[in-house]
Design a protein around this motif. Structure first.
Motif, PDB file in Angstrom:
ATOM      1  N   PHE A 156      18.198  15.620 -30.781  1.00 41.09           N
ATOM      2  CA  PHE A 156      18.330  17.152 -31.348  1.00 41.09           C
ATOM      3  C   PHE A 156      19.854  17.150 -32.130  1.00 41.09           C
ATOM      4  CE2 PHE A 156      14.760  18.852 -29.391  1.00 41.09           C
ATOM      5  CZ  PHE A 156      14.543  18.334 -28.037  1.00 41.09           C
ATOM      6  N   VAL A 157      20.706  16.223 -31.669  1.00 42.60           N
ATOM      7  CA  VAL A 157      22.133  16.609 -32.031  1.00 42.60           C
ATOM      8  C   VAL A 157      22.423  15.124 -32.485  1.00 42.60           C
ATOM      9  CG1 VAL A 157      24.381  17.264 -31.885  1.00 42.60           C
ATOM     10  CG2 VAL A 157      22.365  18.488 -30.731  1.00 42.60           C
ATOM     11  N   SER A 158      22.481  14.814 -33.975  1.00 45.17           N
ATOM     12  CA  SER A 158      22.938  13.422 -34.174  1.00 45.17           C
ATOM     13  C   SER A 158      24.392  13.320 -33.909  1.00 45.17           C
ATOM     14  CB  SER A 158      22.744  13.406 -35.630  1.00 45.17           C
ATOM     15  OG  SER A 158      23.804  14.270 -36.265  1.00 45.17           O
ATOM     16  N   VAL A 161      17.008  13.134 -19.805  1.00 43.85           N
ATOM     17  CA  VAL A 161      17.473  14.369 -20.481  1.00 43.85           C
ATOM     18  C   VAL A 161      19.180  13.950 -20.725  1.00 43.85           C
ATOM     19  CG1 VAL A 161      17.806  16.708 -20.827  1.00 43.85           C
ATOM     20  CG2 VAL A 161      15.647  15.659 -19.955  1.00 43.85           C
ATOM     21  N   ASP A 162      19.508  14.175 -21.863  1.00 45.24           N
ATOM     22  CA  ASP A 162      21.157  14.070 -21.733  1.00 45.24           C
ATOM     23  C   ASP A 162      21.744  15.310 -22.335  1.00 45.24           C
ATOM     24  OD1 ASP A 162      21.696  11.457 -21.063  1.00 45.24           O
ATOM     25  OD2 ASP A 162      21.133  10.629 -23.126  1.00 45.24           O
ATOM     26  N   VAL A 163      22.618  15.853 -21.580  1.00 49.31           N
ATOM     27  CA  VAL A 163      23.379  17.479 -22.081  1.00 49.31           C
ATOM     28  C   VAL A 163      24.595  17.031 -22.175  1.00 49.31           C
ATOM     29  CG1 VAL A 163      23.621  19.613 -21.208  1.00 49.31           C
ATOM     30  CG2 VAL A 163      21.319  18.579 -20.957  1.00 49.31           C
ATOM     31  N   ILE A 172      27.066  26.668 -24.254  1.00 46.53           N
ATOM     32  CA  ILE A 172      28.338  25.760 -24.165  1.00 46.53           C
ATOM     33  C   ILE A 172      27.894  24.263 -24.354  1.00 46.53           C
ATOM     34  CG2 ILE A 172      29.980  27.300 -22.991  1.00 46.53           C
ATOM     35  CD1 ILE A 172      28.968  25.678 -20.357  1.00 46.53           C
ATOM     36  N   GLU A 173      26.546  24.132 -24.320  1.00 43.98           N
ATOM     37  CA  GLU A 173      25.847  22.740 -24.190  1.00 43.98           C
ATOM     38  C   GLU A 173      24.788  22.459 -25.090  1.00 43.98           C
ATOM     39  OE1 GLU A 173      26.649  21.892 -19.375  1.00 43.98           O
ATOM     40  OE2 GLU A 173      24.947  22.821 -20.119  1.00 43.98           O
ATOM     41  N   ASP A 174      24.824  21.383 -25.596  1.00 42.48           N
ATOM     42  CA  ASP A 174      23.753  20.700 -26.437  1.00 42.48           C
ATOM     43  C   ASP A 174      22.859  19.773 -25.718  1.00 42.48           C
ATOM     44  OD1 ASP A 174      24.304  21.822 -29.117  1.00 42.48           O
ATOM     45  OD2 ASP A 174      25.825  20.478 -29.357  1.00 42.48           O
ATOM     46  N   VAL A 175      21.442  19.829 -25.807  1.00 40.36           N
ATOM     47  CA  VAL A 175      20.569  18.749 -25.283  1.00 40.36           C
ATOM     48  C   VAL A 175      20.648  17.518 -26.419  1.00 40.36           C
ATOM     49  CG1 VAL A 175      18.166  18.254 -24.779  1.00 40.36           C
ATOM     50  CG2 VAL A 175      19.283  20.359 -24.180  1.00 40.36           C
ATOM     51  N   VAL A 176      21.185  16.504 -26.121  1.00 38.06           N
ATOM     52  CA  VAL A 176      21.417  15.292 -26.921  1.00 38.06           C
ATOM     53  C   VAL A 176      20.231  14.556 -27.290  1.00 38.06           C
ATOM     54  CG1 VAL A 176      22.651  13.502 -27.606  1.00 38.06           C
ATOM     55  CG2 VAL A 176      23.992  15.374 -26.463  1.00 38.06           C
ATOM     56  N   SER A 177      19.320  14.245 -25.985  1.00 34.87           N
ATOM     57  CA  SER A 177      18.039  13.604 -26.264  1.00 34.87           C
ATOM     58  C   SER A 177      17.345  13.926 -24.982  1.00 34.87           C
ATOM     59  CB  SER A 177      18.514  12.179 -26.378  1.00 34.87           C
ATOM     60  OG  SER A 177      18.764  11.479 -25.373  1.00 34.87           O
ATOM     61  N   VAL A 178      15.992  13.862 -25.327  1.00 37.19           N
ATOM     62  CA  VAL A 178      14.947  13.609 -24.265  1.00 37.19           C
ATOM     63  C   VAL A 178      14.422  12.389 -24.443  1.00 37.19           C
ATOM     64  CG1 VAL A 178      12.902  14.781 -23.251  1.00 37.19           C
ATOM     65  CG2 VAL A 178      14.791  16.094 -24.016  1.00 37.19           C
TER      66      VAL A 178
END
Lengths: 93, 93
Positions: A5-7, B16-18, B81-87
């Motif tokens: 979702f976020v590069s 899941v990375d946050v 305050i957070e982004d889900v970086v990857s699933v």
């Protein structure tokens, strides 16, 4: 399949993943699993919660990787209760 | 190059990375960075600390991935305050 979702930035970055040891309880993960079950997400059979460190470095060299790997085991994780799962470059997913 | 210290289980698992949003301060990461600097790890220029969820599922299907992705955005992370970086699947590193 992986949805990103976020590069990640193009600054050289090492990612260190730390998880609670498999043989230990993870009460935080258990609580999340309980909440998901109550909300009807029945496909989920367990949840464990660990930490992800993004470490920006000047340059990724073998020496820097060795240093960060040492730091991961000695400072970023508590070896009594946690395992360092991986140390890798951010773009090597 | 990636050093994997602990092999992940063969149970179907989604990771899941946050991470804290890039534009926000991460005081915990700043503290770790300060400690590393004092200890002489000068190659490290910044540290940010997020969460890594290992979610064990019965089977990895598109439907389950979609469900976990929804859960990641709505329950596992605080979108303020957070982004889900990857699933992604655990073995797809």
């Amino acid at each position: 399949m992986p949805s990103v979702f976020v590069s990640e930035s193009h600054v050289p970055t090492l990612v260190v993943d730390v998880m609670p040891k498999a043989e230990l309880l993870d009460p935080q993960g258990k609580a999340v699993h309980g909440a998901l079950s109550r909300l009807g997400h029945s496909a989920v059979s367990s949840v464990r919660i660990g930490k992800r460190f993004e470490i920006t470095v000047d340059e990724v060299t073998d020496e820097v990787i060795a240093d960060v790997t040492k730091v991961a085991g000695e400072i970023l994780s508590n070896s009594v209760i946690e395992d360092v799962v991986s140390v890798r470059e951010a773009n090597e997913r």
